[in-house]
Design an enzyme around this catalytic site. Structure first.
Site, PDB file in Angstrom:
ATOM      1  N   LYS A   1       0.863  -1.189   0.000  1.00 35.45           N
ATOM      2  CA  LYS A   1       0.000   0.000   0.000  1.00 35.45           C
ATOM      3  C   LYS A   1       0.891   1.228   0.000  1.00 35.45           C
ATOM      4  O   LYS A   1       2.014   1.193   0.512  1.00 35.45           O
ATOM      5  CB  LYS A   1      -0.883   0.004   1.254  1.00 35.45           C
ATOM      6  CG  LYS A   1      -2.125   0.841   1.092  1.00 35.45           C
ATOM      7  CD  LYS A   1      -3.186   0.054   0.351  1.00 35.45           C
ATOM      8  CE  LYS A   1      -4.505   0.779   0.323  1.00 35.45           C
ATOM      9  NZ  LYS A   1      -5.615  -0.135  -0.004  1.00 35.45           N
TER      10      LYS A   1
HETATM   11  N1  LIG Z   1     -11.162   2.175  -4.446  1.00 40.41           N
HETATM   12  C1  LIG Z   1     -11.049   0.874  -4.311  1.00 40.41           C
HETATM   13  O1  LIG Z   1     -11.049   0.115  -5.302  1.00 40.41           O
HETATM   14  C2  LIG Z   1     -10.947   0.270  -2.957  1.00 40.41           C
HETATM   15  C3  LIG Z   1     -11.117   0.993  -1.801  1.00 40.41           C
HETATM   16  N2  LIG Z   1     -11.145   0.358  -0.604  1.00 40.41           N
HETATM   17  C4  LIG Z   1     -11.366   1.085   0.636  1.00 40.41           C
HETATM   18  O2  LIG Z   1     -12.662   1.689   0.622  1.00 40.41           O
HETATM   19  C5  LIG Z   1     -12.636   2.892   1.389  1.00 40.41           C
HETATM   20  C6  LIG Z   1     -13.138   4.026   0.527  1.00 40.41           C
HETATM   21  O3  LIG Z   1     -12.295   4.135  -0.606  1.00 40.41           O
HETATM   22  P1  LIG Z   1     -12.757   4.888  -1.941  1.00 40.41           P
HETATM   23  O4  LIG Z   1     -14.229   4.807  -2.076  1.00 40.41           O
HETATM   24  O5  LIG Z   1     -11.880   4.424  -3.006  1.00 40.41           O
HETATM   25  O6  LIG Z   1     -12.352   6.368  -1.569  1.00 40.41           O
HETATM   26  P2  LIG Z   1     -12.928   7.741  -2.163  1.00 40.41           P
HETATM   27  O7  LIG Z   1     -11.871   8.739  -1.929  1.00 40.41           O
HETATM   28  O8  LIG Z   1     -13.462   7.524  -3.536  1.00 40.41           O
HETATM   29  O9  LIG Z   1     -14.176   8.030  -1.223  1.00 40.41           O
HETATM   30  C7  LIG Z   1     -14.080   8.141   0.167  1.00 40.41           C
HETATM   31  C8  LIG Z   1     -15.440   8.610   0.661  1.00 40.41           C
HETATM   32  O10 LIG Z   1     -15.451   8.586   2.092  1.00 40.41           O
HETATM   33  C9  LIG Z   1     -15.898   9.854   2.562  1.00 40.41           C
HETATM   34  N3  LIG Z   1     -15.367  10.052   3.902  1.00 40.41           N
HETATM   35  C10 LIG Z   1     -14.081  10.280   4.268  1.00 40.41           C
HETATM   36  N4  LIG Z   1     -14.011  10.399   5.606  1.00 40.41           N
HETATM   37  C11 LIG Z   1     -15.274  10.199   6.079  1.00 40.41           C
HETATM   38  C12 LIG Z   1     -15.856  10.189   7.370  1.00 40.41           C
HETATM   39  N5  LIG Z   1     -15.110  10.368   8.453  1.00 40.41           N
HETATM   40  N6  LIG Z   1     -17.194   9.959   7.479  1.00 40.41           N
HETATM   41  C13 LIG Z   1     -17.957   9.750   6.394  1.00 40.41           C
HETATM   42  N7  LIG Z   1     -17.462   9.752   5.133  1.00 40.41           N
HETATM   43  C14 LIG Z   1     -16.136   9.980   4.994  1.00 40.41           C
HETATM   44  C15 LIG Z   1     -15.414  10.832   1.527  1.00 40.41           C
HETATM   45  O11 LIG Z   1     -16.109  12.075   1.592  1.00 40.41           O
HETATM   46  C16 LIG Z   1     -15.764  10.040   0.255  1.00 40.41           C
HETATM   47  O12 LIG Z   1     -17.146  10.139  -0.023  1.00 40.41           O
HETATM   48  C17 LIG Z   1     -11.204   3.020   1.902  1.00 40.41           C
HETATM   49  O13 LIG Z   1     -11.114   2.400   3.149  1.00 40.41           O
HETATM   50  C18 LIG Z   1     -10.399   2.221   0.882  1.00 40.41           C
HETATM   51  O14 LIG Z   1      -9.177   1.759   1.402  1.00 40.41           O
HETATM   52  C19 LIG Z   1     -10.988  -0.998  -0.505  1.00 40.41           C
HETATM   53  C20 LIG Z   1     -10.800  -1.762  -1.624  1.00 40.41           C
HETATM   54  C21 LIG Z   1     -10.652  -1.177  -2.929  1.00 40.41           C
HETATM   55  O1  LIG Z   2      -6.950  -2.781  -6.931  1.00 39.65           O
HETATM   56  C1  LIG Z   2      -5.939  -2.993  -6.295  1.00 39.65           C
HETATM   57  O2  LIG Z   2      -4.927  -3.457  -6.752  1.00 39.65           O
HETATM   58  C2  LIG Z   2      -5.870  -2.675  -4.816  1.00 39.65           C
HETATM   59  C3  LIG Z   2      -7.077  -1.988  -4.266  1.00 39.65           C
HETATM   60  C4  LIG Z   2      -6.832  -1.667  -2.829  1.00 39.65           C
HETATM   61  O3  LIG Z   2      -5.997  -0.843  -2.521  1.00 39.65           O
HETATM   62  C5  LIG Z   2      -7.547  -2.371  -1.790  1.00 39.65           C
HETATM   63  O4  LIG Z   2      -8.153  -3.408  -2.061  1.00 39.65           O
HETATM   64  O5  LIG Z   2      -7.506  -1.917  -0.622  1.00 39.65           O
END
Ligand SMILES: NC(=O)C1=CN([C@@H]2O[C@H](COP(=O)(O)OP(=O)(O)OC[C@H]3O[C@@H](n4cnc5c(N)ncnc54)[C@H](O)[C@@H]3O)[C@@H](O)[C@H]2O)C=CC1
Ligand SMILES: O=C(O)CCC(=O)C(=O)O
Length: 424
Positions: free
Chosen positions: A114
């Protein structure tokens, strides 16, 4: 001067400790070999970089960034890059380890890594973001590589940043290297279905868990915390299966509608509002804290770590928690959750749809061939279903909650790999 100091660790639970406490329980259940335990309890490599970037006002600001490689025993390391003001090294270490376990749970040939940069992506121009992403790539040019370490999006990053990373890496290497990063725009070799893959996996996990619990999606309600890539897609796809999404939230607050939030409309609103729900009208504004303890059947945390903690776990009313985010539940809350009989589909299973389709993207890049959306979704859903059943079976076999079962499945695979590869 650094852009912003990380939040002091004493104000937050330590995600690495949270990860280790579950790892310890699963290792004990499995009777994990001490040598293998000692190798896995510490990341293989932790790199800290300080990257100078010229900002739009002409001043140079230095940003601190990280890349942690937890393990490469299963294959090249894989994991996203997080741009956030409060990202810190122990968080990245935990996220890297979770990638190792996640890839093992879904049985794809990757280790875990990461990355993170302390910055506020919402307060930076596109030009500043591009210069920062390129400088970070240069700083880690010898770490990244299609057979070594393959980044992807995480919080605060998306296809745009992955495109810059691929371009910067390729220019330095002298030829186009699509497979150095996943989550790219389609035109640069991205995979169909990657953008929605994590949310789709969350939906598949939610449906599988609801079936086990005898819940009818069309008669169930849910709230989703976080309305970014994962949360918005999970909400949309769950709503399409009939689940009434009563509330959603982002950093601007939480939004509630007794008749169900119109998710398509909320996504459109957010897309036209700099990615935020701020000012969203067709709902009542409630606090982020109240959203988590609302009377619903399913709670989907899809934002940040440690939002379900000892402070609020007593008040949680959902029967099912599906962890879209990484590490949303602090380990101190686990016992209360188990006592209350709440089923948790843990992060390393529930959000593994993203890395699964990233793997498909990498495979397609290496084949020089594009799959159809049906093929991507069909294969990803099959893997999610099989992984869910594997973890569920382990939870029955060892009489442990789904979270510990997922760690058991993952650690068992990693330990078996060590057994055959040897080398220490
Ligand atoms: N993008 C991906 O493919 C993956 C993401 N994740 C995990 O999913 C989670 C979200 O990631 P993404 O959706 O990609 O990020 P993103 O940046 O697209 O969205 C994050 C969202 O969470 C909100 N947020 C942040 N702090 C907050 C709080 N304290 N309370 C309520 N809302 C809050 C933001 O305003 C935004 O709407 C993270 O934990 C990330 O590690 C896990 C696997 C894959
Ligand atoms: O798509 C990937 O390779 C990793 C996504 C990721 O950071 C996660 O699953 O937390």
């Amino acid at each position: 001067m650094l852009y912003k100091e990380p939040a002091p660790i004493k104000d937050r639970e330590n995600p690495f400790e949270s990860m280790m406490s579950r790892f310890n329980i699963a290792a004990e259940v499995l009777g994990l070999d001490e040598e293998v335990y000692n190798v896995l309890k510490t990341p293989t490599r932790q790199v800290i970089v300080n990257v100078p970037v010229t900002m739009d006002d002409g001043k140079v600001r230095v940003f601190e960034g990280y890349r942690v490689i937890h393990s490469t025993i299963l294959g090249p390391s894989k994991g996203g890059i997080r741009f956030a003001p409060d990202v810190f090294l122990d968080e990245v270490k935990a996220l890297a380890a979770w990638m190792t376990w996640k890839c093992a749970v879904v049985d794809i040939p990757y280790g875990g890594a990461k990355g993170g940069i302390i910055c506020d992506p919402y307060a930076m121009s596109a030009g500043e973001m591009e210069r920062l992403t390129r400088a970070y790539t240069q700083a880690l040019i010898d770490i990244f590589g299609p057979d070594q370490d393959i980044p992807a999006p995480d919080m605060g990053t998306g296809p745009r940043e992955m495109a810059w990373l691929m371009d910067e890496y390729s220019k330095t290497k002298g030829s186009t290297v699509h497979a150095v990063v996943t989550g790219k725009p389609l035109v640069l070799g991205g995979s169909l279905g990657r953008v929605e893959a994590t949310g789709r996996g969350v939906m598949v996990s939610a449906m599988a868990a609801m079936e086990k619990l005898g819940m009818n999606p069309a008669k169930s309600t849910a709230v989703v915390q976080g309305f970014g890539n994962v949360g918005a897609w999970a909400a949309k796809l769950m709503a399409e299966r009939g689940v009434k999404i009563l509330g959603v939230s982002d950093v601007s607050g939480a939004y509630w509608n007794d008749n169900g939030i119109d998710i398509e409309e909320a996504i459109e609103y957010k897309n036209n509002n700099n990615g935020r729900l701020e000012g969203y009208k067709n709902a009542e504004k409630i606090s982020n804290d109240d959203l988590l303890i609302a009377k619903v059947d399913v709670l989907v945390p899809a934002a940040v770590e440690d939002v379900i903690t000892i402070k609020n776990v007593d008040q949680i009313q959902a029967r099912l928690i599906v962890e879209g985010a990484n590490g949303p539940t602090s380990y101190k809350a686990d016992n209360v959750i188990n006592e209350k009989g709440i089923m948790v589909v843990p992060d390393i299973l529930a959000n593994s749809g993203g890395v699964t389709v990233s793997y498909f993207e990498w495979v397609q890049n290496r084949m020089g061939f594009k799959w159809t959306l049906d093929r991507v979704n069909g294969r990803a859903e099959r893997i999610m279903h099989e992984s869910f059943e594997r973890v569920y079976a382990a939870s029955q076999k060892y009489n442990v909650p789904m979270r510990i079962a997922a760690y058991i499945v993952a650690i068992d695979k990693v330990a078996m790999t060590y057994k055959y590869r040897g080398g220490f």
